[in-house]
Design a protein around this motif. Structure first.
Motif, PDB file in Angstrom:
ATOM      1  N   ALA A   1      13.628   4.222   6.620  1.00  0.00           N
ATOM      2  CA  ALA A   1      13.958   5.635   6.822  1.00  0.00           C
ATOM      3  C   ALA A   1      13.196   6.570   5.886  1.00  0.00           C
ATOM      4  N   TYR A   2      12.773   6.065   4.761  1.00  0.00           N
ATOM      5  CA  TYR A   2      12.191   6.927   3.750  1.00  0.00           C
ATOM      6  C   TYR A   2      10.667   6.778   3.758  1.00  0.00           C
ATOM      7  N   VAL A   3       9.957   7.825   4.146  1.00  0.00           N
ATOM      8  CA  VAL A   3       8.497   7.753   4.218  1.00  0.00           C
ATOM      9  C   VAL A   3       7.908   7.863   2.807  1.00  0.00           C
ATOM     10  N   THR A   4       7.046   6.904   2.443  1.00  0.00           N
ATOM     11  CA  THR A   4       6.449   6.946   1.111  1.00  0.00           C
ATOM     12  C   THR A   4       4.970   7.305   1.227  1.00  0.00           C
ATOM     13  N   ILE A   5       4.392   7.566   0.096  1.00  0.00           N
ATOM     14  CA  ILE A   5       2.978   7.903   0.033  1.00  0.00           C
ATOM     15  C   ILE A   5       2.139   6.709   0.516  1.00  0.00           C
ATOM     16  N   ARG A   6       2.708   5.514   0.331  1.00  0.00           N
ATOM     17  CA  ARG A   6       2.047   4.294   0.798  1.00  0.00           C
ATOM     18  C   ARG A   6       1.948   4.284   2.326  1.00  0.00           C
ATOM     19  N   ASP A   7       3.051   4.719   2.992  1.00  0.00           N
ATOM     20  CA  ASP A   7       3.046   4.773   4.461  1.00  0.00           C
ATOM     21  C   ASP A   7       1.981   5.743   4.959  1.00  0.00           C
ATOM     22  N   ILE A   8       1.856   6.871   4.266  1.00  0.00           N
ATOM     23  CA  ILE A   8       0.866   7.882   4.651  1.00  0.00           C
ATOM     24  C   ILE A   8      -0.537   7.279   4.543  1.00  0.00           C
ATOM     25  N   ALA A   9      -0.792   6.624   3.421  1.00  0.00           N
ATOM     26  CA  ALA A   9      -2.111   6.035   3.176  1.00  0.00           C
ATOM     27  C   ALA A   9      -2.441   5.005   4.256  1.00  0.00           C
ATOM     28  N   HIS A  10      -1.439   4.161   4.566  1.00  0.00           N
ATOM     29  CA  HIS A  10      -1.616   3.112   5.561  1.00  0.00           C
ATOM     30  C   HIS A  10      -1.951   3.724   6.918  1.00  0.00           C
ATOM     31  N   LYS A  11      -1.162   4.706   7.320  1.00  0.00           N
ATOM     32  CA  LYS A  11      -1.341   5.338   8.633  1.00  0.00           C
ATOM     33  C   LYS A  11      -2.698   6.039   8.731  1.00  0.00           C
ATOM     34  N   ALA A  12      -3.056   6.732   7.646  1.00  0.00           N
ATOM     35  CA  ALA A  12      -4.296   7.511   7.680  1.00  0.00           C
ATOM     36  C   ALA A  12      -5.523   6.645   7.397  1.00  0.00           C
ATOM     37  N   GLY A  13      -5.286   5.430   6.930  1.00  0.00           N
ATOM     38  CA  GLY A  13      -6.394   4.536   6.618  1.00  0.00           C
ATOM     39  C   GLY A  13      -7.187   4.946   5.397  1.00  0.00           C
ATOM     40  N   VAL A  14      -6.504   5.522   4.411  1.00  0.00           N
ATOM     41  CA  VAL A  14      -7.169   5.882   3.140  1.00  0.00           C
ATOM     42  C   VAL A  14      -6.384   5.257   1.992  1.00  0.00           C
ATOM     43  N   SER A  15      -6.865   5.405   0.758  1.00  0.00           N
ATOM     44  CA  SER A  15      -6.159   4.813  -0.385  1.00  0.00           C
ATOM     45  C   SER A  15      -4.981   5.695  -0.806  1.00  0.00           C
ATOM     46  N   ILE A  16      -4.030   5.081  -1.493  1.00  0.00           N
ATOM     47  CA  ILE A  16      -2.878   5.834  -2.003  1.00  0.00           C
ATOM     48  C   ILE A  16      -3.361   6.929  -2.948  1.00  0.00           C
ATOM     49  N   ALA A  17      -4.340   6.600  -3.786  1.00  0.00           N
ATOM     50  CA  ALA A  17      -4.871   7.582  -4.735  1.00  0.00           C
ATOM     51  C   ALA A  17      -5.432   8.792  -4.002  1.00  0.00           C
ATOM     52  N   ALA A  18      -6.086   8.520  -2.854  1.00  0.00           N
ATOM     53  CA  ALA A  18      -6.663   9.629  -2.089  1.00  0.00           C
ATOM     54  C   ALA A  18      -5.573  10.561  -1.584  1.00  0.00           C
ATOM     55  N   VAL A  19      -4.499   9.958  -1.057  1.00  0.00           N
ATOM     56  CA  VAL A  19      -3.386  10.793  -0.550  1.00  0.00           C
ATOM     57  C   VAL A  19      -2.827  11.644  -1.684  1.00  0.00           C
ATOM     58  N   SER A  20      -2.590  11.009  -2.809  1.00  0.00           N
ATOM     59  CA  SER A  20      -2.002  11.713  -3.954  1.00  0.00           C
ATOM     60  C   SER A  20      -2.899  12.867  -4.392  1.00  0.00           C
ATOM     61  N   GLN A  21      -4.205  12.602  -4.478  1.00  0.00           N
ATOM     62  CA  GLN A  21      -5.130  13.660  -4.923  1.00  0.00           C
ATOM     63  C   GLN A  21      -5.157  14.812  -3.926  1.00  0.00           C
ATOM     64  N   ILE A  22      -5.186  14.474  -2.638  1.00  0.00           N
ATOM     65  CA  ILE A  22      -5.240  15.525  -1.610  1.00  0.00           C
ATOM     66  C   ILE A  22      -3.963  16.363  -1.636  1.00  0.00           C
ATOM     67  N   LEU A  23      -2.830  15.677  -1.833  1.00  0.00           N
ATOM     68  CA  LEU A  23      -1.559  16.421  -1.880  1.00  0.00           C
ATOM     69  C   LEU A  23      -1.514  17.374  -3.062  1.00  0.00           C
TER      70      LEU A  23
END
Lengths: 341, 341
Positions: free
Chosen positions: A2-24
């Motif tokens: 139920a809880y979407v994490t930054i890891r899920d975003i990275a997985h779905k978008a096909g980028v690294s977790i660090a990339a998601v965090s930096q973009i956010l």
């Protein structure tokens, strides 16, 4: 899950977790395409930055817990709504809970609240120094009591109403109109210091009126059951009172229904005065006279005090305040009818 | 800082963090003295096991978010209290928030709620498919709409009332008594699919009555301001209606006051019927006839549905339900007075 994490975003978008965090956080060097892909994924998946993590960084959650006894009691619905409006205007969210006028449920809500991330709490407490209240105090979270206080607890600042001025005015007006036997309905089972104080204020007001003799004050004590309210009213009628004051407005609401059932004319055969300025008392015919606690003002002062405590790095506690009550005369109070002999 | 951690307990008690943890979980071999020292320190410092950490282990927080439009509206105070009582009885705490009937505040509360750890949410939504509602849906948290639904959102199961049976009964009764011009007060600014549906149900009920001709239904639309309610009532009076139905009970409460002010006798010169079974309508003289939505039943069904969804590992969604409304006849409805020519 139920809880979407930054890891899920990275997985779905096909980028690294660090990339998601930096973009956010608006950092890093990425193509517009990647940036857009990540932000769209965040939106699509409904990702919310973890408030707990954010709170640990920013130290503030901008969330306040509010505990009131009973939302079915319009007095508390008004009080909590005015505090919520004020907090919202000042940038705070609120998490509201109720105690259903029991210590057990109050403490259950406090237990839950202590596990959430909040910046502070405003509580209308049950009267006793319960384990829940103790653990709330022990947390050293900014905390204010509003409307009621807990006897024996000195460390929590409060904003409560002072019943004396309003009750004194009401009793004076009744005496001026010619009433000589006045009923008062107490509600000691609430265990509320403040509700009990109203009875003391009533007795003191009666004692100050030279025209009232021994036995002028008839006090009954009822609880929240229909049976006990009916028994209380019966006792007052038998004692021959010509006016009734209620310390707790839900009791007055039931008693008005009972007086209607018996065909007793409110404002004529029986004058009535309740605590609390709630809408229903203005809608009835005649309108019901009240002792106003100025709930909105009290709520606003409670919010002020709490936000000052939160802003104050030294965590100095607020100064407790009493808001004077006042009597509002309406059609439910008139001269006592003289029975034709 | 305000939040007591297991580290603080260990420090204060002079033992290791592992020892505190083991003692709290009833594990490990320690002297009674050490065990007592740690447990006393836990009590003294008001330590509460971190709900987030606990939630990650147990996957459940036993906490439900409840969002309602307005606690000052006694209909919603009743609805939220009955859901809270039911959830408490079934072992759940509740975090309540309100939208003040605005999408902006609804979405602010949802944003906050998404950052707290909850097992699910019951929402009385504002009518539109807002970003807040979308992010709540995207979280795939067990979610139920109660009392209102959002048009265009099919993925969230709901429990709402069916306005047709109650409105049809009410209109039939008015026609039987001799009413031929019936006013209806709508409230489209709420943007509520369900409140708007009541107007459609009224028009359909009028169309089905053979004794009512063209122009029998007079519909006005008002918002939550006194001015617009007064203008709406003026229009209905000029149109010569002998009965008024309100889709939104706060409108009826204001209009009752306005009818009193003009000396118009409710139940005689003007029959009135409101939506919602709230206490004030039973206290007034005469009592106000209502179309009951059976809020308690609706709330209980919403809780049932949500807890079933939480218990269901497959996360299958609940089956949406309509709870029929019913007409409750009271003193505010009588035969229309015939003016002496």
């Amino acid at each position: 899950m139920a809880y979407v994490t930054i890891r899920d975003i990275a997985h779905k978008a096909g980028v690294s977790i660090a990339a998601v965090s930096q973009i956010l956080h608006g950092k890093g060097r990425f193509s517009d395409e990647t940036r857009e892909l990540v932000l769209n994924t965040v939106r699509e998946m409904g990702y919310v930055p973890d408030q707990r993590a954010r709170a640990m960084r920013s130290a503030q959650t901008k969330t306040i817990g509010l505990l009131v006894p009973d939302l079915r009691n319009p007095y508390f619905a008004d009080l909590v709504s005015s505090m919520e409006d004020e907090l919202y205007a000042r940038g705070y969210s609120t998490l509201i809970g109720t105690s259903a006028e029991t210590v057990e449920r109050q403490d259950a809500f406090i237990g839950n609240l202590l596990g959430q991330r909040i910046d502070g709490a405003i509580v209308v407490p049950q009267g006793v120094n319960s384990p829940g209240v103790q653990s709330l105090i022990a947390r050293e979270l900014p905390l204010v009591f509003v409307d009621r206080l807990v006897s024996g607890v000195d460390s929590v600042p409060f904003v409560v109403s002072d019943p004396y001025p309003g009750i004194r005015e009401a009793v004076s007006e009744l005496v001026r109109l010619g009433h000589r036997h006045i009923g008062f309905v107490s509600h000691s089972s609430l265990g509320s210091f403040n509700v009990n104080e109203r009875e003391a204020a009533f007795r003191s007001a009666v004692a100050q009126e030279a025209q009232l003799g021994q036995g002028a004050a008839v006090v009954v004590d009822c609880d929240s059951t229909y049976v006990s309210r009916k028994a209380g009213l019966d006792h007052l009628l038998k004692a021959g009172v010509t006016a009734i004051m209620c310390a707790y407005s839900p009791d007055m609401i039931t008693m008005i229904g009972l007086l209607h059932d018996r065909g007793i004319d409110i404002g004529g055969e029986m004058s009535v005065i309740s605590f609390d300025d709630i809408a229903v008392f203005r809608l009835l015919t005649p309108q019901i006279a009240i002792i106003s606690q100025q709930a909105e003002d009290m709520g606003r002062q409670g919010v002020d005090m709490l936000l000052d405590m939160i802003a104050d790095e030294d965590r100095s506690r607020g100064e407790s305040r009493y808001v004077p009550t006042s009597f509002v005369q309406r059609g439910s109070v008139g001269a006592p009818l003289r029975r034709v002999p």
